[in-house]
Design a protein around this motif. Structure first.
Motif, PDB file in Angstrom:
ATOM      1  N   ARG A  63     -35.027  93.360  44.284  1.00  8.40           N
ATOM      2  CA  ARG A  63     -35.307  93.423  45.727  1.00  8.40           C
ATOM      3  C   ARG A  63     -34.801  94.725  46.340  1.00  8.40           C
ATOM      4  NH1 ARG A  63     -35.438  87.958  44.819  1.00  8.40           N
ATOM      5  NH2 ARG A  63     -36.461  86.709  46.414  1.00  8.40           N
ATOM      6  N   GLY A  64     -34.250  95.599  45.516  1.00  4.71           N
ATOM      7  CA  GLY A  64     -33.773  96.887  46.017  1.00  4.71           C
ATOM      8  C   GLY A  64     -32.508  96.752  46.855  1.00  4.71           C
ATOM      9  N   ILE A  65     -31.748  95.714  46.622  1.00  2.00           N
ATOM     10  CA  ILE A  65     -30.519  95.499  47.406  1.00  2.00           C
ATOM     11  C   ILE A  65     -29.371  96.260  46.744  1.00  2.00           C
ATOM     12  CG2 ILE A  65     -28.819  93.713  48.049  1.00  2.00           C
ATOM     13  CD1 ILE A  65     -31.239  91.841  48.511  1.00  2.00           C
ATOM     14  N   ASP A  66     -28.503  96.820  47.569  1.00  2.00           N
ATOM     15  CA  ASP A  66     -27.361  97.590  47.085  1.00  2.00           C
ATOM     16  C   ASP A  66     -26.215  96.619  46.793  1.00  2.00           C
ATOM     17  OD1 ASP A  66     -25.407  99.589  46.790  1.00  2.00           O
ATOM     18  OD2 ASP A  66     -24.909  99.418  48.918  1.00  2.00           O
ATOM     19  N   PHE A  67     -25.876  96.463  45.518  1.00  2.38           N
ATOM     20  CA  PHE A  67     -24.875  95.439  45.176  1.00  2.38           C
ATOM     21  C   PHE A  67     -24.017  95.897  44.013  1.00  2.38           C
ATOM     22  CE2 PHE A  67     -26.299  93.746  41.073  1.00  2.38           C
ATOM     23  CZ  PHE A  67     -27.537  94.361  40.969  1.00  2.38           C
ATOM     24  N   THR A  68     -22.925  95.164  43.812  1.00  2.00           N
ATOM     25  CA  THR A  68     -22.132  95.358  42.594  1.00  2.00           C
ATOM     26  C   THR A  68     -21.710  93.993  42.077  1.00  2.00           C
ATOM     27  OG1 THR A  68     -20.349  96.636  41.592  1.00  2.00           O
ATOM     28  CG2 THR A  68     -19.840  95.564  43.691  1.00  2.00           C
ATOM     29  N   ILE A  69     -21.393  93.940  40.780  1.00  2.00           N
ATOM     30  CA  ILE A  69     -20.901  92.693  40.168  1.00  2.00           C
ATOM     31  C   ILE A  69     -19.472  92.949  39.705  1.00  2.00           C
ATOM     32  CG2 ILE A  69     -21.203  91.035  38.287  1.00  2.00           C
ATOM     33  CD1 ILE A  69     -24.198  91.795  38.219  1.00  2.00           C
ATOM     34  N   LEU A  70     -18.527  92.168  40.201  1.00  2.00           N
ATOM     35  CA  LEU A  70     -17.123  92.348  39.834  1.00  2.00           C
ATOM     36  C   LEU A  70     -16.737  91.289  38.808  1.00  2.00           C
ATOM     37  CD1 LEU A  70     -15.724  92.979  43.431  1.00  2.00           C
ATOM     38  CD2 LEU A  70     -16.429  94.668  41.705  1.00  2.00           C
ATOM     39  N   GLU A  71     -16.305  91.730  37.633  1.00  2.00           N
ATOM     40  CA  GLU A  71     -15.985  90.802  36.534  1.00  2.00           C
ATOM     41  C   GLU A  71     -14.530  91.008  36.110  1.00  2.00           C
ATOM     42  OE1 GLU A  71     -17.148  88.165  34.632  1.00  2.00           O
ATOM     43  OE2 GLU A  71     -15.202  88.466  33.681  1.00  2.00           O
ATOM     44  N   ALA A  72     -13.781  89.913  36.090  1.00  2.00           N
ATOM     45  CA  ALA A  72     -12.346  89.993  35.770  1.00  2.00           C
ATOM     46  C   ALA A  72     -12.097  90.437  34.331  1.00  2.00           C
ATOM     47  CB  ALA A  72     -11.702  88.632  36.005  1.00  2.00           C
ATOM     48  N   ALA A  73     -12.953  90.014  33.404  1.00  2.00           N
ATOM     49  CA  ALA A  73     -12.709  90.271  31.973  1.00  2.00           C
ATOM     50  C   ALA A  73     -13.103  91.695  31.594  1.00  2.00           C
ATOM     51  CB  ALA A  73     -13.490  89.265  31.138  1.00  2.00           C
ATOM     52  N   ASP A  74     -12.825  92.047  30.325  1.00  2.00           N
ATOM     53  CA  ASP A  74     -13.145  93.412  29.895  1.00  2.00           C
ATOM     54  C   ASP A  74     -14.525  93.512  29.242  1.00  2.00           C
ATOM     55  OD1 ASP A  74     -12.688  92.121  27.551  1.00  2.00           O
ATOM     56  OD2 ASP A  74     -10.986  93.348  26.902  1.00  2.00           O
ATOM     57  N   ALA A  75     -15.315  92.430  29.310  1.00  2.00           N
ATOM     58  CA  ALA A  75     -16.691  92.452  28.787  1.00  2.00           C
ATOM     59  C   ALA A  75     -17.495  91.392  29.530  1.00  2.00           C
ATOM     60  CB  ALA A  75     -16.690  92.156  27.290  1.00  2.00           C
ATOM     61  N   PRO A  76     -18.815  91.584  29.657  1.00  2.00           N
ATOM     62  CA  PRO A  76     -19.614  90.535  30.301  1.00  2.00           C
ATOM     63  C   PRO A  76     -19.615  89.262  29.442  1.00  2.00           C
ATOM     64  CG  PRO A  76     -20.909  92.554  29.980  1.00  2.00           C
ATOM     65  CD  PRO A  76     -19.632  92.718  29.213  1.00  2.00           C
ATOM     66  N   ALA A  77     -19.981  88.166  30.021  1.00  2.00           N
ATOM     67  CA  ALA A  77     -20.128  86.886  29.306  1.00  2.00           C
ATOM     68  C   ALA A  77     -18.814  86.423  28.679  1.00  2.00           C
ATOM     69  CB  ALA A  77     -21.208  86.996  28.229  1.00  2.00           C
ATOM     70  N   ALA A  78     -17.707  86.663  29.369  1.00  2.00           N
ATOM     71  CA  ALA A  78     -16.382  86.365  28.812  1.00  2.00           C
ATOM     72  C   ALA A  78     -16.239  84.893  28.435  1.00  2.00           C
ATOM     73  CB  ALA A  78     -15.305  86.749  29.825  1.00  2.00           C
ATOM     74  N   ALA A  79     -16.814  83.993  29.235  1.00  2.00           N
ATOM     75  CA  ALA A  79     -16.647  82.563  28.950  1.00  2.00           C
ATOM     76  C   ALA A  79     -17.253  82.229  27.590  1.00  2.00           C
ATOM     77  CB  ALA A  79     -17.304  81.728  30.043  1.00  2.00           C
ATOM     78  N   TRP A  80     -18.417  82.787  27.291  1.00  2.00           N
ATOM     79  CA  TRP A  80     -19.059  82.498  26.004  1.00  2.00           C
ATOM     80  C   TRP A  80     -18.275  83.112  24.854  1.00  2.00           C
ATOM     81  CZ3 TRP A  80     -22.347  78.709  25.417  1.00  2.00           C
ATOM     82  CH2 TRP A  80     -23.127  78.307  26.499  1.00  2.00           C
ATOM     83  N   ARG A  81     -17.697  84.287  25.062  1.00  2.00           N
ATOM     84  CA  ARG A  81     -16.898  84.922  24.000  1.00  2.00           C
ATOM     85  C   ARG A  81     -15.678  84.091  23.654  1.00  2.00           C
ATOM     86  NH1 ARG A  81     -18.806  90.063  23.654  1.00  2.00           N
ATOM     87  NH2 ARG A  81     -19.972  90.526  25.541  1.00  2.00           N
ATOM     88  N   GLY A  82     -15.151  83.391  24.647  1.00  2.00           N
ATOM     89  CA  GLY A  82     -13.905  82.657  24.448  1.00  2.00           C
ATOM     90  C   GLY A  82     -14.087  81.279  23.830  1.00  2.00           C
ATOM     91  N   ARG A  83     -15.323  80.826  23.624  1.00  2.00           N
ATOM     92  CA  ARG A  83     -15.522  79.460  23.106  1.00  2.00           C
ATOM     93  C   ARG A  83     -15.416  79.427  21.582  1.00  2.00           C
ATOM     94  NH1 ARG A  83     -19.773  78.665  27.991  1.00  2.00           N
ATOM     95  NH2 ARG A  83     -18.125  78.172  29.478  1.00  2.00           N
ATOM     96  N   TRP A  84     -15.295  78.252  20.983  1.00  2.00           N
ATOM     97  CA  TRP A  84     -14.997  78.171  19.555  1.00  2.00           C
ATOM     98  C   TRP A  84     -16.110  78.772  18.712  1.00  2.00           C
ATOM     99  CZ3 TRP A  84     -15.930  73.836  22.579  1.00  2.00           C
ATOM    100  CH2 TRP A  84     -16.998  73.022  22.224  1.00  2.00           C
ATOM    101  N   ASP A  85     -15.685  79.260  17.500  1.00  2.00           N
ATOM    102  CA  ASP A  85     -16.556  80.090  16.665  1.00  2.00           C
ATOM    103  C   ASP A  85     -17.874  79.415  16.292  1.00  2.00           C
ATOM    104  OD1 ASP A  85     -14.437  81.743  16.817  1.00  2.00           O
ATOM    105  OD2 ASP A  85     -13.867  81.644  14.700  1.00  2.00           O
TER     106      ASP A  85
END
Ligand SMILES: Cc1cc2nc3c(=O)[nH]c(=O)nc-3n(C[C@H](O)[C@H](O)[C@H](O)COP(=O)(O)OP(=O)(O)OC[C@H]3O[C@@H](n4cnc5c(N)ncnc54)[C@H](O)[C@@H]3O)c2cc1C
Length: 366
Positions: free
Chosen positions: A31-53
């Motif tokens: 939509r051409g909106i000026d935005f940013t995404i703020l993520e606490a972790a050091d990589a995107p999708a942190a929740a999925w990275r942290g789940r069991w192997d």
């Protein structure tokens, strides 16, 4: 906030870079909106990275895609959690989504026009804010866990990784949800495993007559039933167990089932029928709490729950995305979060202020 904190401006700040935040970002970008995404972790999708192997999704690949790009591979297979992390990371890169990593938001407060979104050493002024910090945030462990002795190894399911790291001896998994069943099943290959089920969830088969459960939910329209509807209201109060059943866990994997865990002392755990068990390890698959305590805007009820309608709060320009049953069963699932994201994108567009075209150079608070 110190006086020389740099404040940048954005039309929209999205808090959280999981699937919800990324889907939101994709729609805002289009939509051409000026935005940013703020993520606490050091990589995107942190929740999925942290789940069991060994985690396998209960939704097939055809229902694991965000808007704009299909999930790779056979649409009928069940991807691993790691594959989702890779897919989401590629997604952010492909659409050049502005994900700022190591950027934990510590507070959101109302500003004259919009919201002040604070991080440790900087801040954003945003006209509108989307909170996409996930439906499963703070591990929930019952207080009786404190009564277990130091000789018992205990941890929450969110830190479980793989069976080899578990010490020998009797193991108890507490919690009869999808995580509890999957972890008990996996550990049963190497350990004597017990599962404590506090409240029974409705078991649903993963596949029926060769088709996945979610195919039926989609075709019948059940996945789109909203919390306003009679069916939606009933379903939202009931947890479901996808692809597992107590009987199969007992018969096929030799896991011994117990009722609710009601007490603990030393290495002994007691169940609600008065029986007890001596344990070496306890895995608490007892779910998660939400934590929105860092949001200082009056949008919560007396129990601290956010009051919203399909993610739209009563504070203009402040939205939530990805909450469990935010609108439908699909709200907190990969394949359907796009519907709520699209709705919020429409609200954001409608609310865009005339300031949208103004210059947004970083400024300093005097
Ligand atoms: C064990 C398990 C299995 C699941 N399996 C499936 C499945 O098979 N299919 C399916 O569709 N769904 C599944 N889900 C449900 C759902 O898809 C996931 O929970 C998903 O991770 C939710 O995505 P989200 O983006 O809303 O939240 P999250 O993935 O939790 O992302 C939120 C992000 O916000 C960040 N964050 C939090 N607080 C802040 C802050 N203050 N400032 C900045 N960033 C912050 C976090 O670091 C995180 O990266 C599963 C969930 C669990 C727990």
């Amino acid at each position: 906030m110190s006086n020389d904190t740099a404040i940048e401006q954005r039309e929209v700040v999205v808090v959280g870079g999981g699937q919800s935040g990324l889907a939101m970002g994709y729609l805002l970008g289009r939509r051409g909106i000026d935005f940013t995404i703020l993520e606490a972790a050091d990589a995107p999708a942190a929740a999925w990275r942290g789940r069991w192997d060994s985690l396998r999704l209960f939704t097939p690949a055809r229902y694991d895609a965000l808007p704009g790009v299909t999930f790779p591979g056979d649409p009928d297979r069940y991807p691993t959690g790691d594959e989702v992390a890779v897919y989401l990371t590629d997604y952010a890169r492909r659409f050049e989504l502005p994900v700022e990593l190591d950027s934990r938001v510590t507070s959101i407060t109302k500003a004259d026009r919009g919201y002040l979104v604070e991080l440790d050493h900087r801040a954003y002024l945003a006209e509108q804010v989307v909170v996409a910090t996930g439906p499963f945030q703070v591990p929930r462990v019952p207080v009786l866990a404190e009564r277990l002795g130091p000789e018992v190894v205990q941890f929450h399911s969110s830190v479980y990784r793989e069976p080899d790291a578990i010490p020998a001896g009797t193991l108890l998994v507490v919690g009869g949800g999808n995580s509890g069943f999957q972890i008990a099943q996996e550990l049963s290959a190497l350990h004597e495993v017990h599962l404590s089920i506090g409240s029974r969830q409705t078991p649903l088969p993963q596949r029926i007559l060769g088709r996945d459960l979610f195919w039926y939910l989609e075709k019948t329209g059940l996945i789109y039933k909203t919390t306003d509807s009679r069916i939606g209201r009933r379903a939202s109060g009931r947890e479901t167990l996808v692809g597992s059943s107590p009987r199969a866990l007992r018969r096929r994997y030799g896991v011994e089932l117990h009722g609710r865990t009601v007490d603990a002392a030393g290495s002994t755990v007691t169940f609600d029928d008065g029986t007890s068990l001596d344990v070496r390890t306890v895995v608490w698959a007892t779910g998660f709490e939400l934590d929105h305590s860092w949001i200082d805007v009056p949008i919560f009820d007396d129990n601290g729950r956010v009051v919203h309608r399909r993610g739209v709060t009563q504070s203009p320009g402040l939205y939530f995305l990805g909450l469990t049953w935010q609108h439908t069963r699909g709200s907190a699932l990969l394949g359907w979060v796009k519907d709520d994201a699209e709705y919020i994108a429409q609200q954001i567009t409608a609310n865009r202020s005339v300031a949208a075209g103004e210059s947004r150079k970083p400024e300093r608070v005097a």
